[in-house]
Design a protein around this motif. Structure first.
Motif, short mmCIF file in Angstrom:
data_model
loop_
_atom_site.label_atom_id
_atom_site.label_comp_id
_atom_site.label_asym_id
_atom_site.label_seq_id
_atom_site.Cartn_x
_atom_site.Cartn_y
_atom_site.Cartn_z
N THR A 50 -9.74 -3.91 -11.31
CA THR A 50 -9.25 -3.52 -9.99
C THR A 50 -7.74 -3.64 -10.00
N ASN A 51 -7.12 -3.70 -8.81
CA ASN A 51 -5.67 -3.87 -8.74
C ASN A 51 -5.33 -4.93 -7.72
N GLU A 110 -0.73 -8.74 -13.69
CA GLU A 110 -1.18 -7.40 -13.28
C GLU A 110 -2.10 -6.77 -14.31
N GLU A 111 -1.73 -6.87 -15.59
CA GLU A 111 -2.55 -6.23 -16.62
C GLU A 111 -3.92 -6.90 -16.75
N THR A 166 -6.14 -5.64 -13.99
CA THR A 166 -6.62 -4.28 -14.29
C THR A 166 -7.67 -4.27 -15.39
N LYS A 178 3.35 -7.03 -8.30
CA LYS A 178 2.73 -6.78 -9.60
C LYS A 178 1.65 -7.80 -9.93
#
Length: 474
Positions: free
Chosen positions: A393-394, A384-385, A388, A458
């Protein structure tokens, strides 16, 4: 005027340059002041007298004095306004016309007079290549006349670079077009003789960038990419960075087999069907494999797939080819089998060694479904990190975009193997940089990209499945 004598005028131009020449006269030389001071004076004069006249006319309107009644100072102001306006209208006047005056040099007029005798003729081709001798000029003329075939220059001259230069010059003279932008020197033309690219006249330079390192199956790879597209290497490098930061990607070779599909014809569909059943009978496969494998110590027949269209039969042979691309290898094996089949099927008419059921360099469902070359799947889990910080983005946005664009959007477009963002960009760049066949990008870019949110949404699981990558192993 003899076209071949025109290059000799270069010496005249060189001699002309060596002769002392007087500086080109400038119109501004007639001014008593520098040009920038003259411009400043007229600027100041224009705005000063304009302000003065507006102020005087406003007073006349207030006092009900007729505007046509002017004093001597007002007449002088009006004359100054007109003079400065005329000067400024020419956009700094003298400086504006300077470029036109400088064109009327004796050299420019001499050049125009010199070309006056060929105006009625078609434009002569510009000679860019410097030929080494008058003998080369004679060879160029022979190529133009057709007495020496262009393809035979290397064998007749024994010098590949010289042959390319002569072919290039002949092409320029025949077409009337210059090849100045195409490099000639700096390439080993002997290295391609009898190997690739017949009848060369130059070469093209393509920049090669490096993306990576790509962490794949525990190993780090630098990915060479030859492209003229901006941001392609940079975006690929960012993807490699995201994969590396998340622990790398894993890959698996699902299938490996090159195909060739000849087309044969019979007098009837019944007879074509008999051969289809014979080839697909498991009891006959071992015999056919022995005949096929005689073509190479690397070729090993895997299976045979047949498709019939009336009295025409398409036979798709699939075999392993070691590290080679293998199309020539499999073609030889196919020829062996066809010669063998003539014994039991003498009425078989071989139309072509390839009937496009292979299918090579064309988008085809048979490659998308059955595969051709290397069938590969790769996957990675992007944290997830990393999504980002690196991809900006996500996870949810990426998953939604992939579904609506790469999957649904491609389906709406009726795409065949194109369920991805731009796999063809990366495949083509790598193919060119590594000496693969760029035309096989057509089927090698067949790719479906899948994305899924995992670990409670996540992290991002991403995979690409490519069923028909056609490459030469190294």
């Amino acid at each position: 005027m003899d076209v071949r004598r025109r290059p000799l005028k270069v010496d005249d131009e060189v001699n002309k340059e060596k002769r002392p020449t007087s500086p080109t006269p400038k119109a501004s030389d007639a001014l008593p002041l520098p040009l920038y001071l003259t411009n400043a004076i007229f600027f100041t004069l224009f705005f000063s007298v304009a302000y003065y006249l507006l102020h005087r006319w406003r007073e006349k309107i207030r006092n009900s004095t007729p505007l046509h009644v002017v004093t001597l100072s007002e007449i002088a102001a009006i004359v100054s306004l007109i003079a400065s306006f005329i000067y400024l209208l020419g956009f700094f006047g003298i400086d504006f016309v300077q470029s036109f005056i400088s064109r009327a040099t004796p050299e420019a007029w001499d050049l125009e007079e010199d070309d006056s005798d060929i105006i009625s003729r078609p434009p002569a081709p510009i000679s860019i290549t410097t030929l080494s001798s008058a003998q080369d000029e004679d060879v160029v003329q022979s190529v133009i006349d057709g007495s020496i075939p262009s393809y035979a220059l290397e064998s007749k001259l024994g010098d590949c670079r010289r042959a390319a230069a002569i072919r290039r010059e002949a092409l320029q003279k025949m077409t009337g077009r210059s090849l100045q932008g195409l490099p000639l020197d700096g390439f080993d033309y002997d290295s391609i003789l009898g190997q690739c690219c017949e009848m060369p006249v130059g070469y093209v330079q393509i920049p090669v960038g490096i993306a990576g390192p790509l962490l794949l199956d525990g190993f780090e790879y630098s990915v060479p990419m030859a492209t003229t597209e901006g941001c392609l290497v940079a975006s690929t490098n960012r993807g490699c960075k995201a994969i590396y930061a998340s622990g790398g990607a894993a890959s698996m070779l699902l299938r490996d087999g090159m195909t060739r599909a000849p087309i044969v014809r019979f007098a009837s569909a019944m007879r074509a069907s008999e051969l289809k059943f014979f080839l697909e009978d498991p009891n006959n496969f071992e015999t056919l494999a022995v005949v096929f494998n005689r073509s190479s110590r690397f070729a090993r027949l895997q299976h045979i797939q047949c498709s019939i269209a009336g009295k025409n039969l398409y036979i798709r042979f699939c075999c392993t080819t070691g590290d080679a691309m293998g199309m020539n290898m499999v073609s030889k094996g196919v020829q062996n089998v066809l010669d063998f089949l003539q014994n039991d099927f003498p009425d078989m008419d071989v139309i072509g060694i390839s009937g496009n059921f292979c299918s090579d360099k064309k988008p085809a469902a048979v490659n998308w479904i059955e595969g051709r070359g290397k069938s590969v799947v790769c996957e990675a889990t992007i944290k997830e990190e990393v999504v980002t910080k690196v991809l900006k983005t996500n996870v949810a946005t990426l998953v939604e975009l992939n579904t609506l664009k790469n999957l649904a959007g491609s389906a709406v477009a009726g795409a065949l193997g194109g369920f991805n963002a731009h796999a063809a960009n990366i495949v083509s760049a790598i193919f060119i940089a590594t000496g693969q066949d760029p035309a096989q990008n057509v089927e090698s870019s067949h790719c479906i990209t899948m994305m899924e949110a995992i670990n409670d949404g996540k992290d991002l699981h991403i995979s690409v499945t490519m069923p028909s990558i056609e490459v030469i192993g190294h």
